[in-house]
Design an enzyme around this catalytic site. Structure first.
Site, short mmCIF file in Angstrom:
data_model
loop_
_atom_site.label_atom_id
_atom_site.label_comp_id
_atom_site.label_asym_id
_atom_site.label_seq_id
_atom_site.Cartn_x
_atom_site.Cartn_y
_atom_site.Cartn_z
N SER A 117 -23.30 -57.76 59.77
CA SER A 117 -22.06 -57.60 59.45
C SER A 117 -21.56 -59.13 59.64
O SER A 117 -21.87 -59.97 58.85
CB SER A 117 -21.16 -56.76 60.32
OG SER A 117 -20.00 -56.40 60.15
N ASP A 147 -15.83 -59.54 55.20
CA ASP A 147 -17.12 -60.17 56.10
C ASP A 147 -18.34 -60.04 55.29
O ASP A 147 -18.59 -59.54 54.27
CB ASP A 147 -17.02 -59.53 57.25
CG ASP A 147 -17.34 -58.14 57.43
OD1 ASP A 147 -17.23 -57.64 56.39
OD2 ASP A 147 -17.83 -57.41 58.36
N ASP A 202 -20.88 -57.85 55.32
CA ASP A 202 -21.26 -56.67 54.92
C ASP A 202 -20.20 -55.94 54.21
O ASP A 202 -20.24 -54.72 53.64
CB ASP A 202 -22.19 -55.98 55.74
CG ASP A 202 -21.25 -55.12 56.76
OD1 ASP A 202 -20.29 -55.76 57.21
OD2 ASP A 202 -21.56 -54.31 57.23
N ASP A 209 -17.38 -54.58 55.24
CA ASP A 209 -16.84 -53.26 55.96
C ASP A 209 -15.49 -53.85 56.34
O ASP A 209 -14.68 -52.92 56.99
CB ASP A 209 -17.80 -52.49 56.78
CG ASP A 209 -18.09 -53.35 58.00
OD1 ASP A 209 -17.68 -54.61 58.18
OD2 ASP A 209 -18.66 -53.04 59.06
#
Length: 454
Positions: free
Chosen positions: A104, A247, A249, A251
């Site tokens: 992440s 960010d 990833d 999410d």
């Protein structure tokens, strides 16, 4: 040895904490726990595996896929895609499980492994514990035609995900609802470097893109939602209507208004809650937040007739509250926002599209929409080297907190929270002025230091 799974999968330093051997073993264990549903229905279990662009994701995704296939699971390699794309495709393709290799917003050397069960939902603690218990156990290995097969997605799944996102705001081949908006996008050199700009453009926006050239090493490096400074400058220089930052990833999503001022997750939730309420689609007129959300959001929602439900820190706890109450919107100050009508987890690109749709529909600037949430001054102090286990039971400390809360009244609040990973207690204070917040936080930190000393 502590629990392997943390608040969002297994995470740590790649090739030290998160190794190829661990990834392979987790693939096998997940196949036995999550793949069983396919076996019960008489078909070979199926899985999708995605990753963010970190260099270590290449060998870790290969190891997970090898573990799954060795246990008889057919695997589709999605390549570099956002975490919410893996969640969506796990459900849309009807597979038995999904796996995302990502850390992440963490720095590049870290990586992680997170699983999704059938339908694209994150795992609860009991399922994670079941996977962990299966690690290293003896098992009957399939042979011959019973082993799993691997294939590589040709891009069709990613395109389907983009269509899903655009359709969520009424976009189609004949409709471009964001036409006329200029939006700057910081992709964090991460998993949304292609699909993020593609979705916004497909919805009709004029998109200015930065940090969309991942090389395996530059993910989250002084860019994206954790470092929005570049985006703030680009929004102003390009005369964009606003900007969004993902960010690594994708999410999470934070925003920047036309003047380069940051719009955080609390403000985005406020904007989206009112948009859904106006449309009659905010279930029970309720927004789920965490205890770390600014009091300004809670007060703004109260004034707008929106009830707030507070969850523990972490998107999984937000999601648990949403499921328990059948709510449709929840999230965190960090920009991890869940719109359950369209996603089973936080989705930064989805958030960006719906934020843009609200700007377009109202004809207002993002700055004006975000102004509904007047953030109260906030101070956070971390008190280290203390016995955090006694934070909720020490009577003197509890009395000090009660006195502080009484002094702050309705215009402030106190939150003492033991860290989940370190030997420290977090002291957060919100007040009507920064001076008052700083003063109260310093006093309480002193009491914590004295009363909980090791």
């Amino acid at each position: 040895m502590g629990r392997l799974f943390g608040t969002d999968g297994v995470r740590g330093l790649a090739n030290k904490d998160v190794t190829a051997e661990l990834a392979l073993d987790l693939g096998v264990a997940a196949a036995h726990v999550l793949g069983a549903s396919g076996e019960f229905e008489g078909h070979r279990p199926r899985a999708v595996v995605g990753r963010d662009p970190r260099a270590s994701g290449e060998f870790l995704s290969a190891a997970v896929a090898a573990g799954l296939a060795s246990a008889g699971v057919d695997v589709v390699n999605l390549g570099v895609v956002p975490t919410p794309a893996v969640a969506y495709l796990t459900g849309a393709l009807g597979v038995d499980l999904g796996v995302m290799i990502s850390a992440s917003h963490n720095p590049m050397p870290d990586n992680g492994i997170k699983f999704f069960a059938r339908g694209g939902v994150k795992l609860d603690d009991a399922v994670e514990d079941a996977i962990e218990q299966r690690l290293g156990e003896h098992w009957d290995r399939p042979t011959g035609a019973a082993v799993g097969r691997m294939s590589t997605d040709t891009g069709q799944s990613g395109a389907a995900y983009v269509r899903h996102l655009v359709e969520s705001i009424g976009g189609s081949d004949d409709s471009a609802p964001l036409t006329g908006l200029r939006i700057a996008v910081d992709c964090a050199n991460g998993a949304a470097s292609e699909v993020g700009p593609a979705a916004l453009r497909a919805a009709g926006a004029d998109v200015v893109v930065i940090n969309a050239s991942p090389d395996g090493r530059n993910i989250n490096e002084k860019c994206g939602s954790t470092h929005p400074e570049q985006l703030q400058a680009v929004v102003v220089a390009s005369e964009a209507d606003f900007g969004v930052a993902f960010d690594g990833d994708a999410d999470r999503c934070l925003a920047v208004d036309h003047a380069g001022v940051l719009v955080d997750g609390d403000q985005i939730m406020g904007v989206l809650a009112l948009a859904l309420k106006d449309a009659g689609r905010l279930a029970q007129d309720t927004l789920v937040v965490t205890v770390m959300s600014n009091l300004g959001l809670l007060l703004a929602m109260r004034d707008a007739g929106v009830r707030t439900v507070q969850a523990g820190v972490g998107d999984r706890y937000v999601l648990e509250e949403m499921r328990a109450g059948a709510f449709t919107l929840g999230g965190e100050q960090s920009g991890h926002i869940i719109m359950s009508d369209y996603a089973t987890t936080g989705d930064g690109v989805l958030t960006a599209l719906h934020l843009a749709a609200r700007v377009q529909q109202t004809g207002q600037k993002l700055a004006d929409l975000a102004a509904v949430v007047q953030r109260l001054p906030q101070t956070l102090q971390n008190v280290a080297g203390v016995d955090k286990a006694r934070a909720g039971t020490d009577e003197v400390l509890r009395e000090a907190v009660a006195r502080a809360e009484q002094a702050l009244g309705d215009t402030g609040r106190v939150l003492l929270r033991p860290s989940g990973t370190e030997a420290l207690v977090r002291v957060m204070v919100e007040a009507s002025t920064q001076h008052q917040a700083d003063e109260v936080a310093a006093d309480l930190a002193g009491v914590v230091r004295e009363r909980l000393a090791l």
